[in-house]
Design a protein around this motif. Sequence first.
Motif, PDB file in Angstrom:
ATOM      1  N   LYS A 117       0.861  -1.181   0.000  1.00  0.00           N
ATOM      2  CA  LYS A 117       0.000   0.000   0.000  1.00  0.00           C
ATOM      3  C   LYS A 117       0.897   1.231   0.000  1.00  0.00           C
ATOM      4  CE  LYS A 117      -3.911  -2.275   0.373  1.00  0.00           C
ATOM      5  NZ  LYS A 117      -4.771  -2.318   1.537  1.00  0.00           N
ATOM      6  N   THR A 118       0.452   2.275  -0.714  1.00  0.00           N
ATOM      7  CA  THR A 118       1.268   3.483  -0.800  1.00  0.00           C
ATOM      8  C   THR A 118       0.504   4.663  -0.187  1.00  0.00           C
ATOM      9  OG1 THR A 118       0.460   3.930  -3.040  1.00  0.00           O
ATOM     10  CG2 THR A 118       2.463   2.626  -2.859  1.00  0.00           C
ATOM     11  N   VAL A 119       0.557   5.831  -0.808  1.00  0.00           N
ATOM     12  CA  VAL A 119      -0.054   7.050  -0.272  1.00  0.00           C
ATOM     13  C   VAL A 119      -1.564   6.874  -0.098  1.00  0.00           C
ATOM     14  CG1 VAL A 119      -0.385   9.522  -0.651  1.00  0.00           C
ATOM     15  CG2 VAL A 119       1.731   8.417  -1.400  1.00  0.00           C
ATOM     16  N   ASN A 120      -2.071   7.277   1.058  1.00  0.00           N
ATOM     17  CA  ASN A 120      -3.508   7.205   1.370  1.00  0.00           C
ATOM     18  C   ASN A 120      -4.088   5.797   1.229  1.00  0.00           C
ATOM     19  OD1 ASN A 120      -3.574   9.989   1.817  1.00  0.00           O
ATOM     20  ND2 ASN A 120      -3.968  10.412  -0.336  1.00  0.00           N
ATOM     21  N   GLY A 121      -3.242   4.796   1.455  1.00  0.00           N
ATOM     22  CA  GLY A 121      -3.725   3.414   1.382  1.00  0.00           C
ATOM     23  C   GLY A 121      -3.916   2.897  -0.026  1.00  0.00           C
ATOM     24  N   LYS A 122      -3.442   3.661  -1.027  1.00  0.00           N
ATOM     25  CA  LYS A 122      -3.576   3.205  -2.408  1.00  0.00           C
ATOM     26  C   LYS A 122      -2.673   2.002  -2.652  1.00  0.00           C
ATOM     27  CE  LYS A 122      -4.945   7.142  -5.259  1.00  0.00           C
ATOM     28  NZ  LYS A 122      -4.576   7.920  -6.449  1.00  0.00           N
ATOM     29  N   PRO A 123      -3.188   0.997  -3.353  1.00  0.00           N
ATOM     30  CA  PRO A 123      -2.332  -0.153  -3.674  1.00  0.00           C
ATOM     31  C   PRO A 123      -1.401   0.195  -4.836  1.00  0.00           C
ATOM     32  CG  PRO A 123      -4.495  -0.437  -4.655  1.00  0.00           C
ATOM     33  CD  PRO A 123      -4.561   0.834  -3.849  1.00  0.00           C
ATOM     34  N   ASN A 124      -0.185  -0.364  -4.805  1.00  0.00           N
ATOM     35  CA  ASN A 124       0.687  -0.180  -5.963  1.00  0.00           C
ATOM     36  C   ASN A 124       0.296  -1.206  -7.034  1.00  0.00           C
ATOM     37  OD1 ASN A 124       1.721  -2.595  -4.950  1.00  0.00           O
ATOM     38  ND2 ASN A 124       3.846  -2.001  -5.225  1.00  0.00           N
ATOM     39  N   ASN A 125       0.993  -1.206  -8.144  1.00  0.00           N
ATOM     40  CA  ASN A 125       0.636  -2.101  -9.245  1.00  0.00           C
ATOM     41  C   ASN A 125       0.713  -3.568  -8.843  1.00  0.00           C
ATOM     42  OD1 ASN A 125       0.422   0.270 -10.608  1.00  0.00           O
ATOM     43  ND2 ASN A 125       1.801  -0.259 -12.258  1.00  0.00           N
ATOM     44  N   GLY A 126       1.741  -3.910  -8.068  1.00  0.00           N
ATOM     45  CA  GLY A 126       1.899  -5.290  -7.622  1.00  0.00           C
ATOM     46  C   GLY A 126       0.723  -5.748  -6.774  1.00  0.00           C
ATOM     47  N   MET A 127       0.229  -4.863  -5.894  1.00  0.00           N
ATOM     48  CA  MET A 127      -0.912  -5.198  -5.037  1.00  0.00           C
ATOM     49  C   MET A 127      -2.185  -5.358  -5.870  1.00  0.00           C
ATOM     50  SD  MET A 127      -2.012  -5.901  -2.019  1.00  0.00           S
ATOM     51  CE  MET A 127      -0.960  -5.256  -0.712  1.00  0.00           C
ATOM     52  N   ILE A 128      -2.366  -4.487  -6.861  1.00  0.00           N
ATOM     53  CA  ILE A 128      -3.549  -4.592  -7.725  1.00  0.00           C
ATOM     54  C   ILE A 128      -3.525  -5.899  -8.498  1.00  0.00           C
ATOM     55  CG2 ILE A 128      -4.709  -3.607  -9.748  1.00  0.00           C
ATOM     56  CD1 ILE A 128      -3.777  -0.858  -8.759  1.00  0.00           C
ATOM     57  N   ILE A 129      -2.358  -6.245  -9.051  1.00  0.00           N
ATOM     58  CA  ILE A 129      -2.234  -7.504  -9.804  1.00  0.00           C
ATOM     59  C   ILE A 129      -2.524  -8.692  -8.894  1.00  0.00           C
ATOM     60  CG2 ILE A 129      -0.598  -9.009 -11.015  1.00  0.00           C
ATOM     61  CD1 ILE A 129       0.745  -6.353 -12.028  1.00  0.00           C
ATOM     62  N   TYR A 130      -1.969  -8.653  -7.678  1.00  0.00           N
ATOM     63  CA  TYR A 130      -2.200  -9.732  -6.705  1.00  0.00           C
ATOM     64  C   TYR A 130      -3.695  -9.881  -6.389  1.00  0.00           C
ATOM     65  CZ  TYR A 130      -2.509 -11.965  -2.129  1.00  0.00           C
ATOM     66  OH  TYR A 130      -2.887 -12.772  -1.079  1.00  0.00           O
ATOM     67  N   GLU A 131      -4.354  -8.747  -6.134  1.00  0.00           N
ATOM     68  CA  GLU A 131      -5.786  -8.785  -5.797  1.00  0.00           C
ATOM     69  C   GLU A 131      -6.632  -9.270  -6.979  1.00  0.00           C
ATOM     70  OE1 GLU A 131      -6.494  -4.787  -4.465  1.00  0.00           O
ATOM     71  OE2 GLU A 131      -5.880  -5.219  -2.415  1.00  0.00           O
ATOM     72  N   LEU A 132      -6.264  -8.842  -8.188  1.00  0.00           N
ATOM     73  CA  LEU A 132      -6.992  -9.283  -9.373  1.00  0.00           C
ATOM     74  C   LEU A 132      -6.825 -10.786  -9.594  1.00  0.00           C
ATOM     75  CD1 LEU A 132      -6.247  -6.331 -11.831  1.00  0.00           C
ATOM     76  CD2 LEU A 132      -8.507  -7.030 -11.044  1.00  0.00           C
ATOM     77  N   LEU A 133      -5.619 -11.286  -9.359  1.00  0.00           N
ATOM     78  CA  LEU A 133      -5.364 -12.717  -9.535  1.00  0.00           C
ATOM     79  C   LEU A 133      -6.047 -13.552  -8.450  1.00  0.00           C
ATOM     80  CD1 LEU A 133      -1.580 -12.676 -10.509  1.00  0.00           C
ATOM     81  CD2 LEU A 133      -3.483 -13.385 -11.980  1.00  0.00           C
ATOM     82  N   ARG A 134      -6.008 -13.054  -7.215  1.00  0.00           N
ATOM     83  CA  ARG A 134      -6.556 -13.834  -6.101  1.00  0.00           C
ATOM     84  C   ARG A 134      -8.076 -13.695  -5.959  1.00  0.00           C
ATOM     85  NH1 ARG A 134      -4.431 -14.225   0.173  1.00  0.00           N
ATOM     86  NH2 ARG A 134      -5.969 -15.771   0.800  1.00  0.00           N
TER      87      ARG A 134
END
Length: 202
Positions: A135-152
Amino acid sequence: MFGLKDLIGLIISCFIILPVVTFIRETGYFIISGLLGAKNPRLTIGSGPRFFKFKFIDIRRYYHVYSWFSFDFIKAKSKFAYISIYAGPILINAAVALVINALLANDFFEDSKTFWNRFIFYVFYFVLFDAIPMKTVNGKPNNGMIIYELLRYGKRIDYNEDPIIPGTTEAEEEYQKEVEKMKEIKWKEVEEEETFYTDKKG
């Protein structure tokens, strides 16, 4: 000890390497989203007032590390499409770093080896920052987190409503509002200055 040579290296890193690497990262979004049918794509380079805009390139007056990509929507709306878009910056930076590294390993760029080693360092910095889920600024996910969430999970589950890739139309509207505010501030300053000199003369 930090000397003149290190200072020059720092200046080169901050004002040449970092902006170029940031731009390369943003082109990753641009290329992949373009292949997926993005509408109204835009690469914005720098910040502050607009210097000029040509087709999909928007150059701002204050040249520095801040660059970003936007589009209004894409034709291909699927989990694979979004994973591809968010993977774009990681893949393009990794590819650039590996190519330059291979060239250096084969004795290319011998005269400017320090510059290219430093360049690769910053490219891999962005790869790691994008790829490792966090998670980055204001709890925003970075690209890796978005990819992980989309896959999972098949979707973003971070509950942050801000878009990771902003809409070009909305971004342009926000920019025009900022321009109007800047004009208002400038006119107020001029009026105050004129009032000051008028009072002084009176």
